[in-house]
Write a protein that holds these residues in place. Structure first.
Motif, PDB file in Angstrom:
ATOM      1  N   ALA A 249      34.521  46.516  43.535  1.00 38.70           N
ATOM      2  CA  ALA A 249      33.372  45.603  43.607  1.00 38.70           C
ATOM      3  C   ALA A 249      33.765  44.331  44.357  1.00 38.70           C
ATOM      4  O   ALA A 249      33.030  43.846  45.221  1.00 38.70           O
ATOM      5  CB  ALA A 249      32.899  45.262  42.201  1.00 38.70           C
ATOM      6  N   LEU A 250      34.961  43.814  44.032  1.00 39.52           N
ATOM      7  CA  LEU A 250      35.395  42.579  44.680  1.00 39.52           C
ATOM      8  C   LEU A 250      35.558  42.782  46.184  1.00 39.52           C
ATOM      9  O   LEU A 250      35.148  41.933  46.984  1.00 39.52           O
ATOM     10  CB  LEU A 250      36.711  42.095  44.055  1.00 39.52           C
ATOM     11  CG  LEU A 250      37.301  40.837  44.667  1.00 39.52           C
ATOM     12  CD1 LEU A 250      36.383  39.639  44.465  1.00 39.52           C
ATOM     13  CD2 LEU A 250      38.676  40.524  44.055  1.00 39.52           C
ATOM     14  N   THR A 251      36.133  43.907  46.582  1.00 40.99           N
ATOM     15  CA  THR A 251      36.334  44.101  48.031  1.00 40.99           C
ATOM     16  C   THR A 251      34.988  44.172  48.748  1.00 40.99           C
ATOM     17  O   THR A 251      34.840  43.650  49.843  1.00 40.99           O
ATOM     18  CB  THR A 251      37.174  45.351  48.356  1.00 40.99           C
ATOM     19  OG1 THR A 251      37.132  46.240  47.271  1.00 40.99           O
ATOM     20  CG2 THR A 251      38.591  45.058  48.641  1.00 40.99           C
ATOM     21  N   ARG A 252      34.024  44.805  48.125  1.00 39.77           N
ATOM     22  CA  ARG A 252      32.698  44.850  48.757  1.00 39.77           C
ATOM     23  C   ARG A 252      32.109  43.449  48.901  1.00 39.77           C
ATOM     24  O   ARG A 252      31.544  43.099  49.932  1.00 39.77           O
ATOM     25  CB  ARG A 252      31.746  45.711  47.929  1.00 39.77           C
ATOM     26  CG  ARG A 252      32.093  47.180  48.008  1.00 39.77           C
ATOM     27  CD  ARG A 252      31.096  47.979  47.219  1.00 39.77           C
ATOM     28  NE  ARG A 252      31.559  49.346  47.096  1.00 39.77           N
ATOM     29  CZ  ARG A 252      30.767  50.395  47.015  1.00 39.77           C
ATOM     30  NH1 ARG A 252      29.463  50.230  47.049  1.00 39.77           N
ATOM     31  NH2 ARG A 252      31.254  51.599  46.897  1.00 39.77           N
ATOM     32  N   VAL A 253      32.269  42.661  47.832  1.00 37.07           N
ATOM     33  CA  VAL A 253      31.745  41.295  47.889  1.00 37.07           C
ATOM     34  C   VAL A 253      32.452  40.515  49.001  1.00 37.07           C
ATOM     35  O   VAL A 253      31.820  39.820  49.805  1.00 37.07           O
ATOM     36  CB  VAL A 253      31.933  40.587  46.520  1.00 37.07           C
ATOM     37  CG1 VAL A 253      31.696  39.102  46.627  1.00 37.07           C
ATOM     38  CG2 VAL A 253      31.016  41.211  45.470  1.00 37.07           C
ATOM     39  N   LEU A 254      33.767  40.669  49.077  1.00 38.23           N
ATOM     40  CA  LEU A 254      34.523  39.938  50.093  1.00 38.23           C
ATOM     41  C   LEU A 254      34.094  40.339  51.504  1.00 38.23           C
ATOM     42  O   LEU A 254      34.092  39.533  52.419  1.00 38.23           O
ATOM     43  CB  LEU A 254      36.027  40.194  49.922  1.00 38.23           C
ATOM     44  CG  LEU A 254      36.666  39.547  48.700  1.00 38.23           C
ATOM     45  CD1 LEU A 254      38.116  39.996  48.543  1.00 38.23           C
ATOM     46  CD2 LEU A 254      36.613  38.035  48.801  1.00 38.23           C
ATOM     47  N   SER A 389      26.050  47.894  48.908  1.00 39.67           N
ATOM     48  CA  SER A 389      26.202  49.349  49.008  1.00 39.67           C
ATOM     49  C   SER A 389      27.157  49.691  50.152  1.00 39.67           C
ATOM     50  O   SER A 389      27.545  48.814  50.938  1.00 39.67           O
ATOM     51  CB  SER A 389      24.846  49.983  49.283  1.00 39.67           C
ATOM     52  OG  SER A 389      24.428  49.570  50.560  1.00 39.67           O
ATOM     53  N   VAL A 390      27.494  50.970  50.271  1.00 41.26           N
ATOM     54  CA  VAL A 390      28.336  51.422  51.382  1.00 41.26           C
ATOM     55  C   VAL A 390      27.651  51.060  52.707  1.00 41.26           C
ATOM     56  O   VAL A 390      28.296  50.590  53.649  1.00 41.26           O
ATOM     57  CB  VAL A 390      28.564  52.950  51.287  1.00 41.26           C
ATOM     58  CG1 VAL A 390      29.289  53.467  52.514  1.00 41.26           C
ATOM     59  CG2 VAL A 390      29.345  53.282  50.034  1.00 41.26           C
ATOM     60  N   MET A 451      33.284  52.584  55.721  1.00 42.81           N
ATOM     61  CA  MET A 451      33.516  52.947  54.318  1.00 42.81           C
ATOM     62  C   MET A 451      32.848  54.301  54.076  1.00 42.81           C
ATOM     63  O   MET A 451      31.761  54.554  54.573  1.00 42.81           O
ATOM     64  CB  MET A 451      32.893  51.879  53.411  1.00 42.81           C
ATOM     65  CG  MET A 451      33.124  52.110  51.950  1.00 42.81           C
ATOM     66  SD  MET A 451      32.364  50.783  50.961  1.00 42.81           S
ATOM     67  CE  MET A 451      33.763  49.760  50.642  1.00 42.81           C
ATOM     68  N   GLU A 452      33.539  55.164  53.344  1.00 43.88           N
ATOM     69  CA  GLU A 452      33.000  56.490  53.065  1.00 43.88           C
ATOM     70  C   GLU A 452      31.875  56.396  52.040  1.00 43.88           C
ATOM     71  O   GLU A 452      31.986  55.623  51.092  1.00 43.88           O
ATOM     72  CB  GLU A 452      34.093  57.381  52.466  1.00 43.88           C
ATOM     73  CG  GLU A 452      35.170  57.772  53.451  1.00 43.88           C
ATOM     74  CD  GLU A 452      34.648  58.712  54.530  1.00 43.88           C
ATOM     75  OE1 GLU A 452      33.816  59.567  54.198  1.00 43.88           O
ATOM     76  OE2 GLU A 452      35.064  58.552  55.693  1.00 43.88           O
TER      77      GLU A 452
END
Ligand code: AMP
Length: 603
Positions: A249-254, A389-390, A451-452
């Motif tokens: 979740a954090l990587t997506r936010v970043l 989302s992806v 991202m897959e």
């Protein structure tokens, strides 16, 4: 009863007083060493307030919820007072559920890692007596159990509490809600008079006050008083995310959030280092600060954050005290804070010098009550944010790729490379777009550029093995194709397992409350709280979401379970058939199947 309200610090007060250290609280070296191993920097407010009176021998009533650090608040003084030569149990902790009992026993295990020969034993319904009997026979200094099973052992004569010196009632209000009042009172009555009692409860209903008055000896009452306000130029949001998925979740936010500099708060020193390392390995510029880092190193790191050489700081509360860096546009509460004051102090690290700021809070399902108390104390509701989302992440990657090209086009070096590329084009007769793509290959990892998409959840093994039997036995599934509207299956946010709706024969008429349903089903079916989805209490019956593949024995045990004296006759819910195909209005049982789309776990 003497009352001790733990005072808080106002919102933006950077003179945030230094609280006591664990050593200041009089904790002995063996326990201090264990605390250092788990990486706690300083006592949480409930610990600072509870440990000294418990060490002095007083009874304590603590108004505290899960997540405040209350387990260590009672475990530490107990561990310091135990005599390992005494083979009969010296301490008993009563907990409402098997899950909590295990968790508390594990916490005792952690805090006693430097006390040789100390045994902690969890005992709860659903586990075979054999394991518990051999544990009791071997000699347990600390027993952590659910009230029902403790009474069973007392009646069988397999648990001897004649030498009991400490009794803890953990989540006392939950225990009463789950119908354990009589058992709890019996244990309070039938154990030695001179034992020390600590009672922890998130709320203080009359029944608990009564217990405390009747069975506790002039207890010190501890409440963490909130005196908080938050800055209006800070936008506050939260994301629901299980512990296992926080890093993703954090990587997506970043990737998706537009931030200048960010401070990420975690609870322990180890976690600062580990998370900073994980972020660096994912390509983010991140550094850790915590109370162990030397002052000059800390100053160097903060200098880098100020100058823009560093964008992400992973910090503990202590290390970030008074931090004032204008560039910090975002604060992420990766681990939810123990108390509202820490929350207010943490988010006050952004929105400095009249700027606006963003605060984001990660909330695991069982931490929702902490979110509620933050909202109550700050009188500021937080907005729920859906995780990127992806597709969102990939769209951001494409757009950043474009931005990089645009930015590099204004570089002084463009003329030099343009000449080299023109030469290459002439020599190899290669289209310019291919040359540009080849250059991008040198700078980017093409295999992982996008991202897959998330894989579909694994199909249920049982369904593959015996579909027909399943259809008969299993609750109505949302993706059935026999006439019902197609629905995505529901998934537990915490465990990711597929949930289905079950019907039980108790409802509002029987005065049931969700806690009683969870308590009875968890204890009798050997389930964890995280196995539960939505519960909807109707006038005559209730609908409960539970794992779709409950084994037959569990179903059997649950059919025979009673709540408020009524046999619950748990069975898969078939839904109201007459309305299944009715297109005129919403299904009557919709309430029982909430948020199904949003619950689908991401990979
Ligand atoms: P509890 O309220 O006892 O369930 O504790 C909530 C969480 O806080 C657990 O993960 C503990 O390991 C953690 N914790 C407890 N005390 C501290 C502390 N002083 N500093 C940092 N984390 C803590």
């Amino acid at each position: 009863m003497s009352t001790n309200e733990v005072d808080s610090v106002p919102a933006d007060d950077d003179r945030h007083e230094e609280g006591p250290t664990f050593a200041d609280l009089g904790i002995d070296d063996r326990v201090l060493a264990a605390i250092a191993d788990v990486g706690y920097e300083s006592p949480s407010p409930i610990q600072a307030a509870t440990i000294p009176p418990l060490l002095s021998g007083a009874d304590v009533v603590g108004l505290a919820q899960t997540g405040t650090g209350k387990t260590a608040a009672f475990a530490i003084p107990i561990l310091m007072g135990l005599d390992t030569a005494q083979k009969k149990p010296s301490a008993l902790v009563l907990a409402p559920t098997r899950e909590l009992a295990i968790q508390v026993a594990e916490a005792f295990g952690k805090y006693s890692s430097h006390i040789p020969g100390l045994h902690v034993l969890p005992i709860y319904g659903g586990q075979s007596y054999g394991v518990q009997l051999s544990g009791l026979r071997r000699g347990a200094h600390v027993v952590v159990g659910t009230p029902g099973r403790v009474i069973d052992h007392l009646e069988k004569g397999t648990l001897d509490l004649t030498q009991l010196r400490y009794l803890v009632l953990d989540e006392a209000d939950e225990m009463l809600k789950m119908g354990f009042q009589e058992d709890v009172e019996r244990i309070l009555r039938d154990t030695p008079n001179d034992k020390q009692v600590a009672l922890f409860s998130a709320t203080m209903p009359g029944a608990i006050r009564k217990i405390s008055k009747q069975y506790l000896n002039d207890p010190v009452e501890i409440t963490v008083k909130s005196k908080t306000q938050t800055n209006t130029n800070i936008t506050q949001r939260y994301v629901q995310v299980s512990h296992q998925r926080k890093l993703d979740a954090l990587t997506r936010v970043l990737e998706v959030e537009d931030f200048e500099a960010m401070i990420i708060f975690v609870r322990t020193k180890q976690a600062t280092e580990e998370l900073a390392e994980k972020l660096r390995s994912r390509g983010f510029s991140a550094a850790a600060i915590n109370g162990d880092i030397a002052q000059n190193q800390r100053e160097r790191t903060i200098g880098q954050l100020k100058s823009g050489a560093l964008d992400i700081l992973v910090a503990t509360d202590v290390a970030a005290r008074g931090l004032d860096v204008e560039r910090i546009s975002h604060v992420v509460n990766y681990d939810i804070p123990h108390d509202t004051e820490s929350y207010v102090h943490r988010i006050g690290r952004t929105g400095r010098a009249g700027r606006s700021g963003q605060a984001l809070l990660f909330v695991a399902p069982r931490e929702r009550h902490l979110l509620k108390s933050i909202e109550r104390a700050t009188r500021h509701p937080l907005t729920e944010m859906q995780l990127p989302s992806v597709d969102d992440v990939n769209a951001t990657r494409v757009s950043k790729f474009g931005d990089m090209i645009t930015e590099n086009l204004s570089s002084d070096n463009v003329a030099l490379f343009r000449k080299l590329i023109e030469d290459y084009e002439a020599e190899h007769n290669t289209p310019l777009v291919d040359i540009a793509a080849a250059l991008a290959v040198g700078g980017f990892d093409g295999d992982n550029f996008f991202m897959e998409p998330e894989p579909e959840p694994a199909p249920r093994r049982e369904r593959d093995r015996d579909r027909d039997r399943d259809r008969e036995r299993a609750p109505r599934r949302y993706d059935d194709e026999d006439g019902g509207p197609r629905r995505a299956p529901s998934f537990s946010r915490e465990s990711g397992q597929e949930l289905a709706t079950y019907r039980i024969s108790v409802g509002k008429r029987h005065r049931v409350v969700p806690g009683a349903i969870v308590g009875a089903i968890a204890n009798e079916g050997g389930l964890r709280r995280s196995d539960f989805g939505h519960i909807s209490i109707r006038p005559d019956y209730s609908l409960v979401e539970l794992p779709a593949d409950l084994p037959n024995e569990t179903l059997e045990a649950l059919r025979r379970t009673r709540i408020s004296g009524v046999l619950i006759q748990l069975q898969p819910d078939q839904g109201p058939p007459a309305q299944r195909l009715n297109s005129r209005g919403p299904r009557r049982d919709r309430e029982a199947r909430p948020r199904t789309e949003r619950r689908k776990p991401r990979s």
